[in-house]
Design an enzyme around this catalytic site. Sequence first.
Site, PDB file in Angstrom:
ATOM      1  N   GLU A 195       7.851  65.395   7.402  1.00 29.06           N
ATOM      2  CA  GLU A 195       9.213  65.811   7.070  1.00 29.06           C
ATOM      3  C   GLU A 195       9.771  64.897   5.985  1.00 29.06           C
ATOM      4  O   GLU A 195       9.400  63.729   5.906  1.00 29.06           O
ATOM      5  CB  GLU A 195      10.130  65.692   8.286  1.00 29.06           C
ATOM      6  CG  GLU A 195       9.759  66.543   9.473  1.00 29.06           C
ATOM      7  CD  GLU A 195      10.724  66.368  10.621  1.00 29.06           C
ATOM      8  OE1 GLU A 195      10.694  67.211  11.535  1.00 29.06           O
ATOM      9  OE2 GLU A 195      11.497  65.378  10.620  1.00 29.06           O
ATOM     10  N   HIS A 198       8.643  61.237   9.487  1.00 30.01           N
ATOM     11  CA  HIS A 198       9.701  61.492   8.506  1.00 30.01           C
ATOM     12  C   HIS A 198       9.904  60.211   7.698  1.00 30.01           C
ATOM     13  O   HIS A 198      10.797  59.418   7.982  1.00 30.01           O
ATOM     14  CB  HIS A 198      10.996  61.894   9.213  1.00 30.01           C
ATOM     15  CG  HIS A 198      12.071  62.377   8.286  1.00 30.01           C
ATOM     16  ND1 HIS A 198      12.941  63.389   8.622  1.00 30.01           N
ATOM     17  CD2 HIS A 198      12.427  61.991   7.035  1.00 30.01           C
ATOM     18  CE1 HIS A 198      13.784  63.591   7.626  1.00 30.01           C
ATOM     19  NE2 HIS A 198      13.486  62.748   6.645  1.00 30.01           N
ATOM     20  N   HIS A 238      15.813  68.361  16.716  1.00 24.28           N
ATOM     21  CA  HIS A 238      16.928  67.422  16.655  1.00 24.28           C
ATOM     22  C   HIS A 238      17.718  67.463  17.977  1.00 24.28           C
ATOM     23  O   HIS A 238      18.367  68.444  18.300  1.00 24.28           O
ATOM     24  CB  HIS A 238      17.886  67.688  15.498  1.00 24.28           C
ATOM     25  CG  HIS A 238      18.614  66.433  15.067  1.00 24.28           C
ATOM     26  ND1 HIS A 238      18.152  65.612  14.063  1.00 24.28           N
ATOM     27  CD2 HIS A 238      19.724  65.827  15.547  1.00 24.28           C
ATOM     28  CE1 HIS A 238      18.963  64.580  13.916  1.00 24.28           C
ATOM     29  NE2 HIS A 238      19.927  64.684  14.818  1.00 24.28           N
TER      30      HIS A 238
END
Length: 238
Positions: free
Chosen positions: A70, A43, A191
């Site tokens: 991401e 990410h 998450h």
Amino acid sequence: MTRLSVNVNKIATLRNSRGGNNPDLVQVAKDCERFGAQGITVHPRPDERHIRYQDVFDLKAIVTTEFNIEGNCQEQKFIDLVLANKPEQVTLVPDVLGQITSNHGWDTITNYHYLTDMIAVFKEAGIRVSIFVDPVAKMVEGAAKTGTDRIELYTEGYATHYHQGKELAIAPYIEAAKVAHEAGLGINAGHDLDLHNLKYFAENIPALDEVSIGHALICDALYYGLENTIQMYLRQLV
């Protein structure tokens, strides 16, 4: 079986804290795959506080499983990075500049036209698209209209409330997953999933394709070792 994609952002954070190349991000990614991970996730953020843009090119050259990038598609540099590397999957996350970590999903209704346009750009390049959403049925329904291939359920709420009552914590995710499945969407999740809450989540979410886990997995590796930790996470997904 649900696939495990290891997010290696924290490895990059550790490396960047001292400069140089220790730990070696590329070698860690290779090791994660060798130890059984079925994907590598990164990410990158504009300040490059963990994953650097060059890391994405370096990882693309060696990842042999699934590469998932991401990030915030409202940044042109991110769009260019993804198109230059053509990962198997891009996950669109509505981050804002300076955000410490992702903390909400897309409003797929308000952002319908924008998401539809962006998803088309990535799919035209042959990249599977997943968009980050909260476990809210109308947001999943909105996602289905954008042309995305998958959604990624934002699981912080589940993880936060798991120990207070796992049945209540997972209820909105079950409903969201049902809506997604009926709409023909693939389902990812991520998450704050960890060794305590992952098995229950995977057992109760129908057609869960993939989980992306970084922070908890890397923390556990400090105690159990990276190879053992990856195997422990994989066992939660059987």
